[in-house]
Every structure is written in C-alpha cells, then in structure tokens.
Design an enzyme around this catalytic site. Sequence first.
Site: not given
Length: 188
Positions: A7, A9
């Site tokens: 991922d 952020d």
Amino acid sequence: MKIAIFDRDGTLNQLGEEYITRPEEWQAEAGALEAVARLNRAGWHVVVATNQPGLGRGLLDTVSLNAIHAKMLRQLSSQGGRIDAIFYCPHVPDDACSCRKPAPGLLLQIAERYGVEPRELRVVGSNPTHLQAGAAIGAQLHLVCTGLSAQLAPGQPLPSEVPAGTQVHADLQAFADRLLQTAAADVV
C-alpha cells in the site's frame, strides 16, 4: 517470481492531513525506501496498489498523481531501489467498483500481469483494507505498524478488521528483515 504488493499511504509514505495532492506533501516513512531497495537487491519485485479517491473527488488530477509518484520513484532510485509498477483505484467508495480496496480487483490485476498465483503474493500495508483485499485472494498478509496502524506493535492483539493470519512487523525495515531471513533459511 517474488512479488510484494505495498500500500502507499502510511506504508511507503507518511499520511497527509487528508489526501496527498502535491509532490511537496509526499514524505517517505523512515526506512521505507531503504527497505524496498534491500528487497530489490534480493530479487523481489515491489508493486504498489493504492486507493486514490482524491482523483474521484476532484482534489487532484492524474498529472499531479504522476508527479507525486515521480518524486517517490526518484527518491527510491537514489537509495538504489525501484517500484516495478503502480496500480491505483481512482474511485470513491460510492462508485462500488471492483478495484477499490478492500475489493481485490487491483491485486488480481497485479497477479495476472505478473503471472503469479495470488497465494504467492506478499501483501504489505498499514491499512486493514489493503490486507482485507489480500485476504480475499488468499495472499500472504503483512501488517506494518506505521500510518493507520502506528498505535499497534508486534505481539499485541490486533483489531478485528485485520484478517486472521496476518504477520505483524514494526515497520517496512522489520518486514524486509523477516522476509530476507526467511528466504535465507529456505535456501539452507
């Protein structure tokens, strides 16, 4: 092929106030870029799968998103690392698309592009929705205690939204340490 799907952020970069909409707002998590470079040197391909609802809300456009990713890739390159591909969902939750995590669409696209069985993928992130998408395809799950999971620590009970069987690491450096140690032990 060895693939880890990160991922963005809260895993590779620090969380912004709400959305990261400009390159100046993108700041790497401590040690994250070095961890990616170490994985690359050990033969791992790193791919990013990220929800970017700011696109759907009109808070940024693809030119801005590409500029943010260009900054990330430049900083990573300066550490000797690379990201092989970036997959993103531009939709907002109300769009009910198949690519917005926790739906598994982005991860399935990555598995198909690279010809890898989903169970062979390492899905790594600080956001439970990223891990839920990985669980939906039977991937190997790894939570890092940064970003949305900064209040957690390895060995602590996990919130119910984190899928069962998820391995927990203090950060991306600790994840890389564990993955590379496990790979070395498998060779012996």
